[in-house]
Design a protein around this motif. Structure first.
Motif, PDB file in Angstrom:
ATOM      1  N   ALA A   1     -12.839  46.231  30.641  1.00  0.00           N
ATOM      2  CA  ALA A   1     -12.761  46.817  31.978  1.00  0.00           C
ATOM      3  C   ALA A   1     -13.643  46.058  32.962  1.00  0.00           C
ATOM      4  O   ALA A   1     -13.287  45.867  34.131  1.00  0.00           O
ATOM      5  N   THR A   2     -14.820  45.611  32.500  1.00  0.00           N
ATOM      6  CA  THR A   2     -15.695  44.821  33.370  1.00  0.00           C
ATOM      7  C   THR A   2     -15.069  43.469  33.677  1.00  0.00           C
ATOM      8  O   THR A   2     -15.187  42.958  34.801  1.00  0.00           O
ATOM      9  N   GLU A   3     -14.398  42.868  32.694  1.00  0.00           N
ATOM     10  CA  GLU A   3     -13.669  41.619  32.943  1.00  0.00           C
ATOM     11  C   GLU A   3     -12.632  41.820  34.048  1.00  0.00           C
ATOM     12  O   GLU A   3     -12.479  40.980  34.940  1.00  0.00           O
ATOM     13  N   SER A   4     -11.926  42.937  34.016  1.00  0.00           N
ATOM     14  CA  SER A   4     -10.918  43.211  35.040  1.00  0.00           C
ATOM     15  C   SER A   4     -11.566  43.414  36.400  1.00  0.00           C
ATOM     16  O   SER A   4     -11.042  42.945  37.422  1.00  0.00           O
ATOM     17  N   LEU A   5     -12.711  44.110  36.432  1.00  0.00           N
ATOM     18  CA  LEU A   5     -13.402  44.312  37.705  1.00  0.00           C
ATOM     19  C   LEU A   5     -13.902  42.989  38.259  1.00  0.00           C
ATOM     20  O   LEU A   5     -13.794  42.721  39.465  1.00  0.00           O
ATOM     21  N   PHE A   6     -14.434  42.141  37.386  1.00  0.00           N
ATOM     22  CA  PHE A   6     -14.888  40.846  37.869  1.00  0.00           C
ATOM     23  C   PHE A   6     -13.718  40.028  38.404  1.00  0.00           C
ATOM     24  O   PHE A   6     -13.849  39.317  39.405  1.00  0.00           O
ATOM     25  N   ALA A   7     -12.575  40.108  37.747  1.00  0.00           N
ATOM     26  CA  ALA A   7     -11.407  39.378  38.237  1.00  0.00           C
ATOM     27  C   ALA A   7     -11.033  39.833  39.642  1.00  0.00           C
ATOM     28  O   ALA A   7     -10.695  39.021  40.512  1.00  0.00           O
ATOM     29  N   LEU A   8     -11.115  41.151  39.884  1.00  0.00           N
ATOM     30  CA  LEU A   8     -10.823  41.678  41.216  1.00  0.00           C
ATOM     31  C   LEU A   8     -11.826  41.147  42.240  1.00  0.00           C
ATOM     32  O   LEU A   8     -11.449  40.690  43.329  1.00  0.00           O
ATOM     33  N   VAL A   9     -13.123  41.211  41.888  1.00  0.00           N
ATOM     34  CA  VAL A   9     -14.170  40.743  42.806  1.00  0.00           C
ATOM     35  C   VAL A   9     -14.056  39.246  43.031  1.00  0.00           C
ATOM     36  O   VAL A   9     -14.198  38.750  44.157  1.00  0.00           O
ATOM     37  N   SER A  10     -13.782  38.500  41.958  1.00  0.00           N
ATOM     38  CA  SER A  10     -13.660  37.051  42.066  1.00  0.00           C
ATOM     39  C   SER A  10     -12.489  36.651  42.954  1.00  0.00           C
ATOM     40  O   SER A  10     -12.589  35.738  43.777  1.00  0.00           O
ATOM     41  N   ARG A  11     -11.357  37.355  42.800  1.00  0.00           N
ATOM     42  CA  ARG A  11     -10.198  37.064  43.643  1.00  0.00           C
ATOM     43  C   ARG A  11     -10.510  37.378  45.106  1.00  0.00           C
ATOM     44  O   ARG A  11     -10.157  36.610  46.010  1.00  0.00           O
TER      45      ARG A  11
END
Length: 399
Positions: free
Chosen positions: A315-325
């Motif tokens: 879930a943190t990987e997904s959140l980071f992907a959102l923030v990174s994008r």
């Protein structure tokens, strides 16, 4: 890649008000133990965050104890913590956290700000994290202009720099049921985000021996200072990759003609993962038992692992992907890496909530008289906050 409604959301964000608040707040000494300064800072924050039209409250700290140089446990006073609740009945809610305290006590010589160049503001707490608090507020103000539906809590504690001992239960309670969390610790060098973090435990081992005359009958004494030093050495030798051990200070002792009957060893242990944490707990217990038996002393251990290890969940990987994008869409691409530091993000992650805990300002040399903030990061990170919240609102924790 910025949609029209997103552009309209972030376009009004300007650096000037964020910087003005940062300068104002950095002028207030809010070292953790400076209770009048912390109270002044809490009042200033309450006034500022009231602009979000939520419910602002100042929450009393939970009781905290500390072992003194005499081996006795005493209560430690800490300041109140600020909590803001916006749309508390919303189906989906997020948590934003920061801290109002700094590491600079009231008598520290580092008390004022000055400009090193047009972008570099040198001053206490500018990066860690009064600039972060100010940009968080500006990002929330912008988000509120975009027909928001997410509810959120903001928690700004008064004791993060000393381990959040009086606010950890508050953090855990607020984290429950949250979709995601953002914490406004300063970015790592180069603007990078923190990935995994180790846990951290702070301990005080009070060693009680037996006093005796150093010349007439030293054999009747039990030297607490030597026992504390032995304990420090055993702990130090146990360090390894994944388990940092730092014996930091020994207090106590006696005059040169007396066998010392009291010493207090303070130490920090940082386990990288849950298995390392279990090993650390066993290590401490075994070392204390061995030293107590060999030196015929009593050892009372105070403290614990206030910061659990923070591994990276899917879930943190997904959140980071959102923030990174979002960062890339704003022209501010970023990466992340593991770090040895700890923060309230550790505690939030332990509640099963995905968290990005370096959403704050860019700068450097934190916890030192050389601390600085890059002013250009204030409006950039405020835009990132607004865009991340907007996308969490529209899409949840997904790219």
């Amino acid at each position: 890649m910025i949609a029209r409604d997103e552009a309209a959301l972030i376009e009004p964000i300007e650096r000037t008000p964020i910087l003005a608040r940062t300068l104002d707040w950095a002028a207030i000494n809010s070292g953790t133990a400076n209770l009048p300064g912390v109270a002044a800072m809490a009042g200033r924050l309450a006034e500022a965050f009231a602009a979000l039209l939520g419910e602002v409250s100042l929450v009393d700290p939970a009781p905290v104890e500390k072992v003194g140089a005499d081996g006795r446990v005493r209560a430690v006073e800490t300041g109140r913590h600020l909590v803001l609740r916006v749309r508390p009945d919303a189906e989906r809610r997020v948590l934003l956290t920061g801290h109002m305290d700094t590491v600079y006590p009231a008598d520290h010589p580092f008390q004022t700000t000055d400009w090193l160049d047009a972008d570099t503001l040198h001053g206490p707490g500018t990066a860690d994290m009064k600039g972060g608090l100010s940009l968080m507020l500006e990002g929330l103000l912008a988000y509120e202009r975009g027909a928001p539906t997410l509810g959120y809590d903001v928690m700004i504690n008064s004791d993060e720099e000393t381990g959040s001992l009086s606010s950890s239960a508050l953090i855990a309670g607020l984290a429950q049921g949250k979709l995601a969390a953002l914490t406004y610790e300063p970015a790592l060098p180069g603007g990078m985000m923190a990935r995994a973090r180790p846990g951290s435990g702070n301990f005080a081992a009070a060693v009680t021996g037996r006093s005796a005359h150093a010349g007439r009958n030293p054999q009747d004494g039990r030297n607490a200072l030597v026992a504390a030093a032995d304990l420090a050495q055993r702990l130090h030798r146990a360090r390894r990759d994944g388990l940092s051990v730092n014996p930091a200070r020994i207090e106590g002792g006696a005059p040169n003609n007396s066998v010392p009957d009291l010493a207090v060893l303070h130490f920090n242990i940082r386990p990288r993962g849950p298995e390392d944490l279990a090993e650390a707990q066993a290590l401490i217990a075994a070392a204390i038992d061995a030293v107590a038996a060999e030196h015929e002393v009593a050892i009372h251990l105070h403290g614990g692992f206030a910061r659990p290890p923070k591994p990276v969940s899917p879930a943190t990987e997904s959140l980071f992907a959102l923030v990174s994008r979002a960062a890339a869409d704003l022209g501010e691409p970023m990466a992340w890496k593991d770090t040895g530091g700890v923060c309230d993000g550790n505690n939030i992650a332990a509640c099963g909530v995905p968290v990005i805990d370096t959403m704050g300002a860019c700068g450097g040399a934190i916890h030192s008289p050389e601390e600085f903030l890059l002013a250009s990061s204030l409006d950039a990170r405020a835009r990132l906050t607004a865009l991340v919240l907007h996308r969490l609102d529209r899409h949840g924790v997904a790219v």
